[in-house]
Design a protein around this motif. Structure first.
Motif, PDB file in Angstrom:
ATOM      1  N   UNK A  88       0.752  -1.296  -0.025  1.00 35.92           N
ATOM      2  CA  UNK A  88       0.008   0.012   0.114  1.00 35.92           C
ATOM      3  C   UNK A  88       0.994   1.283   0.224  1.00 35.92           C
ATOM      4  N   UNK A  89       2.013   1.403   0.748  1.00 37.92           N
ATOM      5  CA  UNK A  89       2.900   2.391   0.848  1.00 37.92           C
ATOM      6  C   UNK A  89       3.414   2.646  -0.312  1.00 37.92           C
ATOM      7  N   UNK A  90       4.168   1.505  -1.033  1.00 43.07           N
ATOM      8  CA  UNK A  90       4.560   1.724  -2.280  1.00 43.07           C
ATOM      9  C   UNK A  90       3.630   2.210  -3.322  1.00 43.07           C
ATOM     10  N   UNK A  91       2.747   1.788  -3.403  1.00 48.10           N
ATOM     11  CA  UNK A  91       1.646   2.275  -4.520  1.00 48.10           C
ATOM     12  C   UNK A  91       1.292   3.445  -4.419  1.00 48.10           C
ATOM     13  N   UNK A  92       1.154   4.114  -2.920  1.00 49.17           N
ATOM     14  CA  UNK A  92       0.844   5.347  -2.725  1.00 49.17           C
ATOM     15  C   UNK A  92       1.862   6.403  -3.141  1.00 49.17           C
ATOM     16  N   UNK A  93       3.011   5.760  -2.992  1.00 46.33           N
ATOM     17  CA  UNK A  93       4.155   6.664  -3.674  1.00 46.33           C
ATOM     18  C   UNK A  93       3.898   6.914  -4.973  1.00 46.33           C
ATOM     19  N   UNK A 107       7.521  12.164  -1.383  1.00 44.94           N
ATOM     20  CA  UNK A 107       6.669  11.166  -1.607  1.00 44.94           C
ATOM     21  C   UNK A 107       6.203  10.418  -0.345  1.00 44.94           C
ATOM     22  N   UNK A 108       7.479  10.008   0.440  1.00 45.81           N
ATOM     23  CA  UNK A 108       7.358   8.986   1.592  1.00 45.81           C
ATOM     24  C   UNK A 108       6.550   9.666   2.643  1.00 45.81           C
ATOM     25  N   UNK A 109       6.642  10.850   3.062  1.00 40.80           N
ATOM     26  CA  UNK A 109       5.939  11.406   3.989  1.00 40.80           C
ATOM     27  C   UNK A 109       4.406  11.720   3.673  1.00 40.80           C
ATOM     28  N   UNK A 110       4.199  12.021   2.528  1.00 44.34           N
ATOM     29  CA  UNK A 110       2.817  11.850   2.193  1.00 44.34           C
ATOM     30  C   UNK A 110       2.229  10.438   1.973  1.00 44.34           C
ATOM     31  N   UNK A 111       2.921   9.412   1.554  1.00 42.53           N
ATOM     32  CA  UNK A 111       2.288   8.315   1.294  1.00 42.53           C
ATOM     33  C   UNK A 111       2.119   7.517   2.664  1.00 42.53           C
ATOM     34  N   UNK A 112       2.749   7.942   3.686  1.00 43.67           N
ATOM     35  CA  UNK A 112       2.783   7.607   5.145  1.00 43.67           C
ATOM     36  C   UNK A 112       1.292   7.810   5.534  1.00 43.67           C
ATOM     37  N   UNK A 113       0.707   8.829   5.219  1.00 42.81           N
ATOM     38  CA  UNK A 113      -0.875   9.211   5.311  1.00 42.81           C
ATOM     39  C   UNK A 113      -1.826   8.387   4.626  1.00 42.81           C
ATOM     40  N   UNK A 114      -1.526   8.561   3.259  1.00 44.99           N
ATOM     41  CA  UNK A 114      -2.398   8.011   2.399  1.00 44.99           C
ATOM     42  C   UNK A 114      -2.657   6.688   2.493  1.00 44.99           C
ATOM     43  N   UNK A 115      -1.649   5.773   2.826  1.00 43.69           N
ATOM     44  CA  UNK A 115      -1.506   4.209   2.923  1.00 43.69           C
ATOM     45  C   UNK A 115      -2.587   3.721   3.584  1.00 43.69           C
ATOM     46  N   UNK A 116      -2.780   4.404   4.923  1.00 41.19           N
ATOM     47  CA  UNK A 116      -4.029   3.832   5.867  1.00 41.19           C
ATOM     48  C   UNK A 116      -5.291   4.016   5.245  1.00 41.19           C
ATOM     49  N   UNK A 117      -5.534   4.821   4.364  1.00 40.60           N
ATOM     50  CA  UNK A 117      -6.795   5.118   3.580  1.00 40.60           C
ATOM     51  C   UNK A 117      -7.144   4.106   2.676  1.00 40.60           C
ATOM     52  N   UNK A 118      -6.182   3.139   2.187  1.00 47.63           N
ATOM     53  CA  UNK A 118      -6.364   2.564   0.967  1.00 47.63           C
ATOM     54  C   UNK A 118      -7.034   0.989   1.343  1.00 47.63           C
TER      55      UNK A 118
END
Length: 265
Positions: A88-93, A107-118
């Motif tokens: 999920x994290x890598x796909x978010x990035x 990318x990493x810092x934003x993906x850390x937030x987005x991954x939890x919503x997937x």
């Protein structure tokens, strides 16, 4: 090219904290290291007492095992959940970079937030929409997708001066620092680039690196195949490539490379 196996059973959704720990243990183990509590405290910027309490919880839930040397390993259930979190994290990035044009260094810092919503369904469709990428924009292989490195690898900090190397992957220790990541992007020290290591200074604990102006054929062909890497290489350096870039041994130790060729005498 094999496609990631996205079974719904693989998408157990741990809490954000548990997911963060499983993800970190997975990344350390993937690189061949042995995860220990002190490593997690450093990566996650947590106190030893907090790390100890969380590891106790993970062990209780049969997600990890801890041996007599205090080395931490994932159980089959922990491995499954860690791979799902990492995917999920890598796909978010990948989505943030390829579709939304978020700067690579952020990318990493934003993906850390987005991954939890997937959710599992969204993750499955996102992977399909992105063409089932095999690597994230920082060079990490996608779990379950068949992406790996078949070429010899070593840390940039170990490279002998006079060699040209292809930058493969950055460890998440670097991704956690926006300042470091911005420095790397400014100097085009990104996956797929070819670098000439010109000088090592043990006194200063630094490497002097020169970006190759004429990029050779890629050692790892996925840098030519994955859209995110083609997009990344098309972005020009913001630093005069005629001047060497200095990088500390500490930062270079978290960058994985493969030899291209030794420079001609």
């Amino acid at each position: 090219m094999p496609q990631p196996s996205l079974r719904k059973a693989d998408f157990a959704q741990p809490s954000a904290v548990v997911g963060e720990y499983l993800h970190s243990i997975y990344r350390i183990s993937w690189s061949g290291g042995a995860a220990k509590a002190k490593d997690l405290a450093r990566r996650l910027r947590s106190s030893p007492s907090t790390v100890h309490a969380t590891l106790t919880r993970l062990k209780r839930d049969a997600l990890i095992e801890i041996d007599q040397q205090r080395r931490i390993s994932l159980t089959p259930s922990g491995q499954q959940q860690a791979e799902a979190v990492t995917l999920r994290h890598n796909l978010a990035e990948y989505f943030l970079f390829q579709e939304l044009d978020i700067p690579w260094y952020q990318l990493h810092l934003h993906a850390e937030h987005l991954e939890h919503a997937l959710t599992p369904l969204v993750t499955e469709h996102l992977a399909e929409r992105l063409g089932h990428p095999q690597y994230c924009p920082h060079g990490s292989p996608m779990p379950g997708g068949g992406g790996t490195f078949t070429c010899p690898t070593l840390a940039l900090s170990e490279v002998v001066p006079g060699n040209v190397v292809e930058l493969l992957m950055l460890d998440e220790m670097l991704e956690n620092s926006e300042e470091v990541m911005k420095h790397l992007q400014t100097h085009a020290l990104t996956p797929g680039r070819h670098l000439h290591v010109s000088v090592r200074s043990d006194d200063m604990q630094t490497l002097a690196l020169q970006l190759e102006t004429e990029q050779h054929p890629k050692v790892c062909k996925h840098f030519e195949e994955e859209p995110c890497f083609r997009k990344l290489e098309a972005q020009p350096p913001q630093h005069n490539h005629a001047n060497p870039t200095l990088l500390s041994y500490e930062v270079a130790s978290h960058i994985l490379v493969t030899p291209v060729r030794p420079l001609a005498a």
